[in-house]
Design a protein around this motif. Structure first.
Motif, short mmCIF file in Angstrom:
data_model
loop_
_atom_site.label_atom_id
_atom_site.label_comp_id
_atom_site.label_asym_id
_atom_site.label_seq_id
_atom_site.Cartn_x
_atom_site.Cartn_y
_atom_site.Cartn_z
N UNK A 65 0.83 -1.20 0.00
CA UNK A 65 0.00 0.00 0.00
C UNK A 65 0.86 1.26 0.00
N UNK A 66 1.95 1.22 0.77
CA UNK A 66 2.87 2.36 0.82
C UNK A 66 3.53 2.59 -0.54
N UNK A 67 3.98 1.52 -1.17
CA UNK A 67 4.62 1.62 -2.49
C UNK A 67 3.63 2.15 -3.51
N UNK A 68 2.41 1.67 -3.46
CA UNK A 68 1.37 2.13 -4.38
C UNK A 68 1.07 3.61 -4.17
N UNK A 69 0.98 4.03 -2.92
CA UNK A 69 0.72 5.44 -2.61
C UNK A 69 1.88 6.32 -3.06
N UNK A 70 3.10 5.84 -2.83
CA UNK A 70 4.28 6.62 -3.23
C UNK A 70 4.34 6.75 -4.75
N UNK A 71 4.07 5.66 -5.46
CA UNK A 71 4.08 5.69 -6.92
C UNK A 71 3.00 6.63 -7.44
N UNK A 72 1.85 6.61 -6.82
CA UNK A 72 0.76 7.50 -7.23
C UNK A 72 1.14 8.96 -7.00
N UNK A 73 1.76 9.25 -5.87
CA UNK A 73 2.19 10.62 -5.56
C UNK A 73 3.24 11.09 -6.56
N UNK A 74 4.20 10.22 -6.87
CA UNK A 74 5.23 10.58 -7.85
C UNK A 74 4.59 10.84 -9.20
N UNK A 75 3.62 10.01 -9.57
CA UNK A 75 2.91 10.21 -10.84
C UNK A 75 2.21 11.55 -10.89
N UNK A 76 1.56 11.95 -9.80
CA UNK A 76 0.88 13.25 -9.76
C UNK A 76 1.88 14.40 -9.89
N UNK A 77 3.02 14.26 -9.21
CA UNK A 77 4.05 15.31 -9.27
C UNK A 77 4.59 15.43 -10.69
N UNK A 78 4.89 14.30 -11.30
CA UNK A 78 5.43 14.32 -12.67
C UNK A 78 4.41 14.93 -13.62
N UNK A 79 3.15 14.57 -13.46
CA UNK A 79 2.09 15.12 -14.32
C UNK A 79 1.97 16.63 -14.14
#
Length: 112
Positions: free
Chosen positions: A3-17
């Protein structure tokens, strides 16, 4: 942990976008403004140039700021004859439309 990895990946995706969106908008805006400036200078300079040449000598008679204005006028006239400046202008005319298209593509990608 997953869950932590998924949340971190999602946050990174939002930042990159968000970064891509902002970068795209900035690139598009800078390119558009650059194109407008070049177009305006090309239209205005031929009209203004004879007056700058004519009055550049007379500017020396103005107290305090006259010599600086005369020097600025001479620099403008020298830049007009500069082969380097002409080359930079040609490059800018080729690159700015491509930069604008890249900026628009980044913005569209970020919106998707």
């Amino acid at each position: 942990m997953a869950s932590f990895v998924s949340s971190a990946a999602s946050a990174v995706g939002r930042v990159v976008t968000k970064v891509a969106s902002v970068a795209g908008k900035v690139l598009s805006t800078v390119a558009s403004v650059g194109e407008k400036v070049i177009k305006t200078v090309k239209a205005v300079w031929p009209v203004v140039k004879p007056w700058v040449a004519k009055f550049s000598v007379l500017l020396n008679g103005i107290p305090y700021v006259g010599p600086y204005l005369a020097k600025a006028a001479q620099v403008l006239l020298a830049l007009d004859r500069s082969p380097i400046l002409k080359k930079i202008g040609e490059i800018a005319e080729r690159v700015l439309p491509k930069a604008k298209a890249l900026g628009e593509a980044l913005t569209k990608w970020a919106d998707i």
